[in-house]
Design a protein around this motif. Structure first.
Motif, PDB file in Angstrom:
ATOM      1  N   ARG A 390       0.843  -1.207   0.000  1.00 22.89           N
ATOM      2  CA  ARG A 390       0.000   0.000   0.000  1.00 22.89           C
ATOM      3  C   ARG A 390       0.874   1.252   0.000  1.00 22.89           C
ATOM      4  NH1 ARG A 390      -2.863  -3.054   4.018  1.00 22.89           N
ATOM      5  NH2 ARG A 390      -4.781  -3.945   3.155  1.00 22.89           N
ATOM      6  N   ARG A 391       1.952   1.213   0.790  1.00 23.10           N
ATOM      7  CA  ARG A 391       2.851   2.374   0.795  1.00 23.10           C
ATOM      8  C   ARG A 391       3.512   2.554  -0.566  1.00 23.10           C
ATOM      9  NH1 ARG A 391       4.366   0.069   5.757  1.00 23.10           N
ATOM     10  NH2 ARG A 391       6.296  -0.713   4.822  1.00 23.10           N
ATOM     11  N   ALA A 392       3.882   1.445  -1.204  1.00 16.32           N
ATOM     12  CA  ALA A 392       4.481   1.521  -2.536  1.00 16.32           C
ATOM     13  C   ALA A 392       3.490   2.091  -3.539  1.00 16.32           C
ATOM     14  CB  ALA A 392       4.937   0.134  -2.982  1.00 16.32           C
ATOM     15  N   MET A 393       2.233   1.713  -3.409  1.00 15.09           N
ATOM     16  CA  MET A 393       1.215   2.239  -4.312  1.00 15.09           C
ATOM     17  C   MET A 393       1.082   3.748  -4.144  1.00 15.09           C
ATOM     18  SD  MET A 393      -2.745   1.042  -4.796  1.00 15.09           S
ATOM     19  CE  MET A 393      -3.170   1.458  -3.108  1.00 15.09           C
ATOM     20  N   GLN A 394       1.080   4.192  -2.881  1.00 16.65           N
ATOM     21  CA  GLN A 394       0.978   5.632  -2.641  1.00 16.65           C
ATOM     22  C   GLN A 394       2.204   6.358  -3.187  1.00 16.65           C
ATOM     23  OE1 GLN A 394       0.480   5.879   1.580  1.00 16.65           O
ATOM     24  NE2 GLN A 394      -1.608   5.026   1.542  1.00 16.65           N
ATOM     25  N   ARG A 395       3.367   5.769  -3.002  1.00 15.08           N
ATOM     26  CA  ARG A 395       4.596   6.387  -3.507  1.00 15.08           C
ATOM     27  C   ARG A 395       4.580   6.432  -5.034  1.00 15.08           C
ATOM     28  NH1 ARG A 395       9.763   6.784  -1.306  1.00 15.08           N
ATOM     29  NH2 ARG A 395      11.065   8.033  -2.696  1.00 15.08           N
ATOM     30  N   THR A 396       4.105   5.368  -5.654  1.00 10.71           N
ATOM     31  CA  THR A 396       4.049   5.320  -7.111  1.00 10.71           C
ATOM     32  C   THR A 396       3.047   6.313  -7.650  1.00 10.71           C
ATOM     33  OG1 THR A 396       4.615   2.980  -7.015  1.00 10.71           O
ATOM     34  CG2 THR A 396       3.720   3.789  -9.078  1.00 10.71           C
ATOM     35  N   ARG A 397       1.920   6.458  -6.956  1.00  7.68           N
ATOM     36  CA  ARG A 397       0.898   7.401  -7.413  1.00  7.68           C
ATOM     37  C   ARG A 397       1.421   8.832  -7.347  1.00  7.68           C
ATOM     38  NH1 ARG A 397      -4.275   5.148  -7.888  1.00  7.68           N
ATOM     39  NH2 ARG A 397      -5.238   7.190  -7.773  1.00  7.68           N
ATOM     40  N   MET A 398       2.332   9.110  -6.406  1.00  8.06           N
ATOM     41  CA  MET A 398       2.931  10.439  -6.353  1.00  8.06           C
ATOM     42  C   MET A 398       3.746  10.711  -7.611  1.00  8.06           C
ATOM     43  SD  MET A 398       1.936  12.104  -3.768  1.00  8.06           S
ATOM     44  CE  MET A 398       3.166  13.407  -3.770  1.00  8.06           C
ATOM     45  N   ALA A 399       4.377   9.669  -8.139  1.00  7.89           N
ATOM     46  CA  ALA A 399       5.139   9.847  -9.374  1.00  7.89           C
ATOM     47  C   ALA A 399       4.223  10.187 -10.541  1.00  7.89           C
ATOM     48  CB  ALA A 399       5.930   8.577  -9.687  1.00  7.89           C
ATOM     49  N   PHE A 400       2.969   9.785 -10.453  1.00  9.93           N
ATOM     50  CA  PHE A 400       1.990  10.041 -11.509  1.00  9.93           C
ATOM     51  C   PHE A 400       0.918  11.022 -11.022  1.00  9.93           C
ATOM     52  CE2 PHE A 400       3.733   5.939 -12.695  1.00  9.93           C
ATOM     53  CZ  PHE A 400       3.927   6.088 -14.046  1.00  9.93           C
ATOM     54  N   LYS A 401       1.328  11.956 -10.151  1.00 10.79           N
ATOM     55  CA  LYS A 401       0.335  12.847  -9.557  1.00 10.79           C
ATOM     56  C   LYS A 401      -0.378  13.701 -10.600  1.00 10.79           C
ATOM     57  CE  LYS A 401       3.926  16.276  -8.474  1.00 10.79           C
ATOM     58  NZ  LYS A 401       4.553  17.058  -7.398  1.00 10.79           N
ATOM     59  N   ASP A 402       0.303  14.055 -11.693  1.00 12.54           N
ATOM     60  CA  ASP A 402      -0.354  14.856 -12.726  1.00 12.54           C
ATOM     61  C   ASP A 402      -1.436  14.056 -13.440  1.00 12.54           C
ATOM     62  OD1 ASP A 402       1.289  16.980 -12.118  1.00 12.54           O
ATOM     63  OD2 ASP A 402       2.793  16.431 -13.600  1.00 12.54           O
ATOM     64  N   LEU A 403      -1.099  12.827 -13.834  1.00  9.84           N
ATOM     65  CA  LEU A 403      -2.097  11.973 -14.475  1.00  9.84           C
ATOM     66  C   LEU A 403      -3.218  11.636 -13.514  1.00  9.84           C
ATOM     67  CD1 LEU A 403       0.218   9.493 -16.407  1.00  9.84           C
ATOM     68  CD2 LEU A 403      -1.295  11.183 -17.441  1.00  9.84           C
ATOM     69  N   ASP A 404      -2.861  11.335 -12.270  1.00  8.43           N
ATOM     70  CA  ASP A 404      -3.867  10.967 -11.285  1.00  8.43           C
ATOM     71  C   ASP A 404      -4.769  12.150 -10.961  1.00  8.43           C
ATOM     72  OD1 ASP A 404      -5.141   9.225  -9.525  1.00  8.43           O
ATOM     73  OD2 ASP A 404      -3.935   9.916  -7.839  1.00  8.43           O
ATOM     74  N   GLY A 405      -4.173  13.338 -10.879  1.00 11.74           N
ATOM     75  CA  GLY A 405      -4.960  14.524 -10.573  1.00 11.74           C
ATOM     76  C   GLY A 405      -5.954  14.875 -11.664  1.00 11.74           C
ATOM     77  N   ARG A 406      -5.670  14.487 -12.877  1.00  9.74           N
ATOM     78  CA  ARG A 406      -6.579  14.743 -14.000  1.00  9.74           C
ATOM     79  C   ARG A 406      -7.615  13.635 -14.164  1.00  9.74           C
ATOM     80  NH1 ARG A 406      -4.327  18.344 -18.062  1.00  9.74           N
ATOM     81  NH2 ARG A 406      -2.420  19.315 -17.270  1.00  9.74           N
ATOM     82  N   GLY A 407      -7.560  12.623 -13.298  1.00  7.32           N
ATOM     83  CA  GLY A 407      -8.510  11.518 -13.391  1.00  7.32           C
ATOM     84  C   GLY A 407      -8.234  10.590 -14.557  1.00  7.32           C
ATOM     85  N   VAL A 408      -6.970  10.546 -15.001  1.00  8.59           N
ATOM     86  CA  VAL A 408      -6.611   9.734 -16.167  1.00  8.59           C
ATOM     87  C   VAL A 408      -6.065   8.378 -15.747  1.00  8.59           C
ATOM     88  CG1 VAL A 408      -5.132   9.623 -18.209  1.00  8.59           C
ATOM     89  CG2 VAL A 408      -6.127  11.795 -17.504  1.00  8.59           C
ATOM     90  N   LEU A 409      -5.412   8.290 -14.587  1.00 12.51           N
ATOM     91  CA  LEU A 409      -4.672   7.099 -14.194  1.00 12.51           C
ATOM     92  C   LEU A 409      -5.540   6.136 -13.386  1.00 12.51           C
ATOM     93  CD1 LEU A 409      -1.926   5.620 -14.081  1.00 12.51           C
ATOM     94  CD2 LEU A 409      -1.457   6.877 -11.967  1.00 12.51           C
ATOM     95  N   ASP A 410      -5.466   4.857 -13.750  1.00  7.55           N
ATOM     96  CA  ASP A 410      -6.092   3.781 -12.990  1.00  7.55           C
ATOM     97  C   ASP A 410      -4.998   2.791 -12.640  1.00  7.55           C
ATOM     98  OD1 ASP A 410      -7.647   1.876 -11.831  1.00  7.55           O
ATOM     99  OD2 ASP A 410      -8.609   1.199 -13.687  1.00  7.55           O
ATOM    100  N   LEU A 411      -4.558   2.803 -11.378  1.00  7.54           N
ATOM    101  CA  LEU A 411      -3.400   2.000 -10.950  1.00  7.54           C
ATOM    102  C   LEU A 411      -3.838   0.935  -9.964  1.00  7.54           C
ATOM    103  CD1 LEU A 411      -0.300   1.665 -11.034  1.00  7.54           C
ATOM    104  CD2 LEU A 411      -0.175   3.249  -9.123  1.00  7.54           C
ATOM    105  N   SER A 412      -3.369  -0.303 -10.165  1.00  3.35           N
ATOM    106  CA  SER A 412      -3.740  -1.390  -9.258  1.00  3.35           C
ATOM    107  C   SER A 412      -2.560  -2.310  -9.043  1.00  3.35           C
ATOM    108  CB  SER A 412      -4.922  -2.187  -9.833  1.00  3.35           C
ATOM    109  OG  SER A 412      -4.597  -2.741 -11.098  1.00  3.35           O
ATOM    110  N   PHE A 413      -2.534  -2.926  -7.859  1.00  6.19           N
ATOM    111  CA  PHE A 413      -1.514  -3.898  -7.492  1.00  6.19           C
ATOM    112  C   PHE A 413      -2.168  -5.256  -7.268  1.00  6.19           C
ATOM    113  CE2 PHE A 413       0.966  -0.186  -6.748  1.00  6.19           C
ATOM    114  CZ  PHE A 413       2.295  -0.577  -6.835  1.00  6.19           C
ATOM    115  N   VAL A 414      -1.517  -6.295  -7.721  1.00  2.00           N
ATOM    116  CA  VAL A 414      -2.024  -7.659  -7.559  1.00  2.00           C
ATOM    117  C   VAL A 414      -0.874  -8.535  -7.096  1.00  2.00           C
ATOM    118  CG1 VAL A 414      -3.096  -9.648  -8.660  1.00  2.00           C
ATOM    119  CG2 VAL A 414      -3.766  -7.348  -9.336  1.00  2.00           C
ATOM    120  N   GLN A 415      -1.070  -9.304  -6.033  1.00  2.57           N
ATOM    121  CA  GLN A 415      -0.066 -10.260  -5.587  1.00  2.57           C
ATOM    122  C   GLN A 415      -0.328 -11.597  -6.235  1.00  2.57           C
ATOM    123  OE1 GLN A 415       1.234 -10.197  -1.401  1.00  2.57           O
ATOM    124  NE2 GLN A 415      -0.421  -8.740  -1.064  1.00  2.57           N
ATOM    125  N   CYS A 416       0.700 -12.215  -6.782  1.00  2.00           N
ATOM    126  CA  CYS A 416       0.526 -13.512  -7.420  1.00  2.00           C
ATOM    127  C   CYS A 416       1.708 -14.424  -7.116  1.00  2.00           C
ATOM    128  CB  CYS A 416       0.380 -13.340  -8.935  1.00  2.00           C
ATOM    129  SG  CYS A 416       1.731 -12.460  -9.726  1.00  2.00           S
TER     130      CYS A 416
END
Length: 416
Positions: A390-416
């Motif tokens: 979860r922390r990695a997801m938050q850190r990664t989303r910060m790298a894409f804050k512009d895309l995420d802020g525009r509602g363009v990014l859909d990011l998900s993590f899956v353990q396999c």
């Protein structure tokens, strides 16, 4: 309650919506079908929409379909045939050719729109049996979707002959193998013409299908005019190193007609991707592309796929119609108890973000990214690992804050 009082009734629109919601729950649909005749019709539409005719079921199904009082066959829209699904010590196992012969009933052939054929060796049939099988398949005149899974042919010619039997065919899946050497199969494939109605082709993951089928698609695109129909949706899965030249050639020849492209790199090692340089693929030819999917991109803190390979590849997209890019990453760690979150945070996403922002500026509507994390073989899932992801997801989303802020990014993590 007085005799004249009517019991409350739900509107048919609402009951239909309820039954539609239960489309994958066969038990609940069976209960709904016992309520009344109207519910029975709607429920049967989903219960019998797909029929799996394994060899030991064929005779009973045909007997039921041939009954004058049976209405089930009219609800069948998809048939799945699998020669490997036999019952041991059973006398009811029907072979593929005999199954096709038994299915020659108007109540069946008139309604089926989709067919899946699995685990069949077409080369084991005599030329006469192959002709009979093709003629029996041609009775399904409303078929628009045909899938071959682990089917063996001499070469692609027989597949194309079968396709031309269906005037409404739109979708073809080719997970097939060929008895001829690849060079001979490719040489014959380039002389073939696919049906003009065919719009969607799924190739692979069999090793033979990708070079042979792609050679046929490339030749059809090269020999046809711009006004003629072409394949518009192409999915290639199981791409290996020796397949990349065929993929590159197909994009160069047929890329200007593609609206949707899927590249599955699940069997391609990270070293091979960087050595071959995926950016050499002619993405600039995809001038009408709307949807791009790249699967199986392997991530590593030391790899250059995020810094160079993938950004260069995507930067060549020039389609003004681009709506969605889906990127499926696989992040594997060799540590038996490695910290996945820490490793993920070491990845540099800035170059990829810059390219995606440029594409968004020119019309890209959405970016969907999935990161599939593979733990070490001896590592069990723990709450600490979940929190780290979860922390990695938050850190990664910060790298894409512009895309995420525009509602363009859909990011998900899956353990396999």
């Amino acid at each position: 309650m007085s005799r004249g009082t009517q019991l409350p009734r739900l509107p048919w629109e609402l009951t239909d919506a309820i039954i539609d919601h239960l489309e994958s729950d066969s038990r609940a649909l069976g209960v709904c079908g016992m309520v009344c005749s109207e519910w029975l019709k709607r429920s049967r539409h989903y219960i019998f929409s797909t029929v799996q005719l394994w060899p030991w079921r064929v005779r009973d199904f045909v007997h039921l379909a041939n009954s004058k009082t049976s209405t089930i066959p009219f609800h069948v829209h998809r048939i799945e045939l699998d020669d490997s699904r036999v019952r041991k010590q059973s006398t009811e196992n029907i072979q593929f050719c005999d199954t096709l012969s038994l299915l020659q009933l108007p109540c069946i052939t008139s309604g089926v729109k989709s067919m899946s054929i699995r685990n069949v060796d077409w080369t084991a049939f005599s030329p006469t049996e192959q002709n009979h099988a093709r003629e029996r398949l041609a009775k399904f005149q409303h078929l628009n979707r045909l899938e071959f899974d682990n089917v063996v042919f001499h070469d692609l010619r027989e597949v194309v002959r079968i396709l031309h039997s269906f005037p409404l065919i739109k979708y073809l899946k080719t997970d097939v193998n060929f008895m001829k050497y690849r060079e001979h199969a490719v040489a014959s494939a380039v002389t073939l013409r696919l049906p003009a109605s065919l719009k969607c082709v799924e190739v692979g993951p069999s090793d033979d299908a990708i070079p042979v089928v792609l050679s046929c698609i490339s030749a059809c695109a090269a020999n046809a005019g711009n006004a003629e129909p072409h394949v518009e949706r192409l999915s290639i899965r199981g791409i290996k190193v020796d397949h990349l030249p065929h993929v590159r050639h197909t994009i160069r020849k047929a890329g200007s007609y593609l609206h949707r492209l899927t590249l599955g790199l699940d069997n391609l090692p990270l070293e091979a991707i960087e050595k071959e340089d995926l950016s050499a693929l002619k993405f600039s030819r995809l001038v009408h592309l709307r949807h791009l999917i790249i699967e199986g991109l392997q991530l590593s803190p030391k790899s250059g796929i995020l810094k160079s390979t993938l950004p260069r590849l995507l930067s060549r997209l020039e389609s003004p119609f681009l709506q969605l890019i889906e990127l499926d990453f696989v992040f594997a760690t060799g540590k038996s108890r490695g910290d996945l979150a820490t490793d993920l945070e070491q990845l540099d996403w800035q170059q990829l973000q810059r390219v995606l922002m440029e594409l968004h500026f020119f019309g890209l509507r959405r970016v969907a990214m999935k990161i599939r994390c593979q733990k070490g073989s001896n590592e069990n899932a723990t709450p600490g690992l979940e929190d780290g992801l979860r922390r990695a997801m938050q850190r990664t989303r910060m790298a894409f804050k512009d895309l995420d802020g525009r509602g363009v990014l859909d990011l998900s993590f899956v353990q396999c």
